[in-house]
Design an enzyme around this catalytic site. Structure first.
Site, PDB file in Angstrom:
ATOM      1  CE1 TYR A 101      -3.477   3.426  -1.612  1.00  0.00           C
ATOM      2  CE2 TYR A 101      -3.387   1.684   0.046  1.00  0.00           C
ATOM      3  CZ  TYR A 101      -2.957   2.911  -0.435  1.00  0.00           C
ATOM      4  OH  TYR A 101      -2.014   3.615   0.255  1.00  0.00           O
ATOM      5  CD  GLU A 189      -0.757   5.495  -2.347  1.00  0.00           C
ATOM      6  OE1 GLU A 189      -0.865   5.782  -1.141  1.00  0.00           O
ATOM      7  OE2 GLU A 189      -1.044   6.292  -3.252  1.00  0.00           O
TER       8      GLU A 189
END
Ligand code: GDP
Ligand code: MN
Length: 379
Positions: A101, A189
């Protein structure tokens, strides 16, 4: 303003971040022909402003064009977290060795962008954050200097040990920071950032939110807004030039001025109620704005009572009163309305309201207490 994955991908790709080439389809046969052009297995992905598409069945692997059409027909029209899927993205399927992530958010507390990376990436970063926060590495960035090379390396080393991957990831950190900073984003993101068995590092998903305040100077980004993917009441409000945010409570609020609107919501809470919205009709309120505001608020079935809290300065309270009267003539308001109004042209406003049998209070506490009670009795 949230972007769709396919729009966010375009920003990431133009910054040089490696992502498989894909295309968007709004019918199964379009998805089929994209898959044919790609050749080999593809992933068909729902394009909605929501995470968790994977879990909801909105991300499917297809081995051939026929299967891609099949997946598309199952995903198109599906509802994910209340949002209907109108388009799918079709991309070549990547072989995944690991999922990480990477995200940047604007941290309001420190007033700086903060990088967050975790080698426990993939679907559930919220769960990682809640249960094992130590698995997330945080690094604030000074916006004056931007992301420094050693910081990019630190972040990359938090994810990988092998040098080719660390180098590739450090580059991606730098590129993602540029996407964030150059587009006035509040969030950028990549989840998952993957490694492949042949040692490449690829971004397989992209999420970008643009700060609404950036849109006036970036018409190119403003064009990316997809109103079919947004809360309908917020779309209507934006078109009527009202600052409106939908909330979950049952007391509808119509207020002039953002500060008074915030204070009003606080007071509703203080008296044990829950506001159904934030709404600022602005300074110079013409009656049309009041009509739009009432239409938006009454279309929310949760609303059990409505409070007008108007402190007339530049706002003329007689304009607001005319708006209330015009609105209640145009359509039936089925829930009680409590009006608190004081200031410019107050006497005229009271006359207008009395003419149709309505009353107004001048004390804010009294009005809020009353509207909270009425909402509770109706609930
Ligand atoms: P999200 O659930 O809305 O965040 O959608 P993602 O695009 O992140 O996809 C969810 C999951 O699907 C990823 O974490 C991967 O495990 C899987 N996935 C997505 N794209 C691919 C791909 O190209 N190949 C493989 N094997 N899995 C994929
Ligand atoms: Mn994802």
């Amino acid at each position: 303003m949230n972007l769709h994955e396919y729009q966010a991908r375009a920003l990431l790709k133009s910054a040089g971040i490696p992502m498989p080439d894909g295309d968007v389809a709004s019918t199964p046969s379009e998805a089929e022909s994209i898959a044919r052009r790609i050749g080999g297995p593809v992933v068909v992905k729902a394009q909605v402003h929501s995470g968790g598409r994977g879990k909801a069945g909105g991300v499917k692997l297809a081995q051939n064009p026929g299967e891609a059409a099949d997946c598309a027909s199952r995903i198109l029209g599906m509802t994910i977290k209340g949002l209907v899927v109108h388009r799918v993205l079709v991309v070549p399927a990547a072989d995944i060795a690991s999922e990480s992530y990477v995200g940047i958010i604007m941290d309001r507390a420190t007033q700086q962008p903060v990088f967050m990376v975790s080698s426990a990436g993939g679907i559930d970063i919220e769960e990682v954050a809640a249960k094992t926060p130590e698995k997330i590495v945080r690094l604030p960035v000074d916006p004056v200097y931007g992301l420094l090379p050693h910081q990019a390396l630190t972040l990359a080393f938090a994810l990988y040990q092998e040098f080719p991957q660390v180098r590739a990831a450090a580059r991606i950190m730098d590129q993602l920071y540029r996407v964030f900073a150059d587009n006035g984003a509040s969030l950028a993101e990549i989840n998952p950032l993957v490694t492949t068995p042949d040692q490449r590092v690829l971004a397989l998903d992209a999420k970008v939110a643009i700060d609404d305040n950036e849109l006036d100077r970036r018409p190119d980004l403003a064009l990316l807004r997809d109103e079919t993917a947004e809360e309908p009441s917020e779309v209507t409000a934006r078109r009527a030039n009202l600052s409106f945010i939908k909330l979950d409570g049952n007391v509808g609020c119509v207020v002039n001025g953002a500060g008074l609107a915030m204070a009003t919501m606080d007071l509703v809470k203080y008296y044990g109620g829950d506001p159904a919205n934030f709404l600022d009709i602005g300074g110079s309120s013409n009656p049309d704005k009041v009509i739009s505001a009432l239409k938006i608020i009454t279309s929310d079935p949760n609303v059990k009572a409505i409070l007008f809290n108007i402190f007339g300065g530049i706002t003329r309270t007689d304009d607001v009163a005319n708006g209330i009267v015009a609105a209640t003539r145009q359509f039936q308001v089925k829930v009680p309305i409590v009006i608190r109004l004081t200031g410019t042209n107050e006497a005229a406003a009271l006359n207008i309201l009395e003419g149709v049998g309505m009353r107004a209070l001048s004390d804010m506490d009294e009005a809020v207490e009353q509207v909270v009670r009425l909402a509770r009795e109706a609930a």
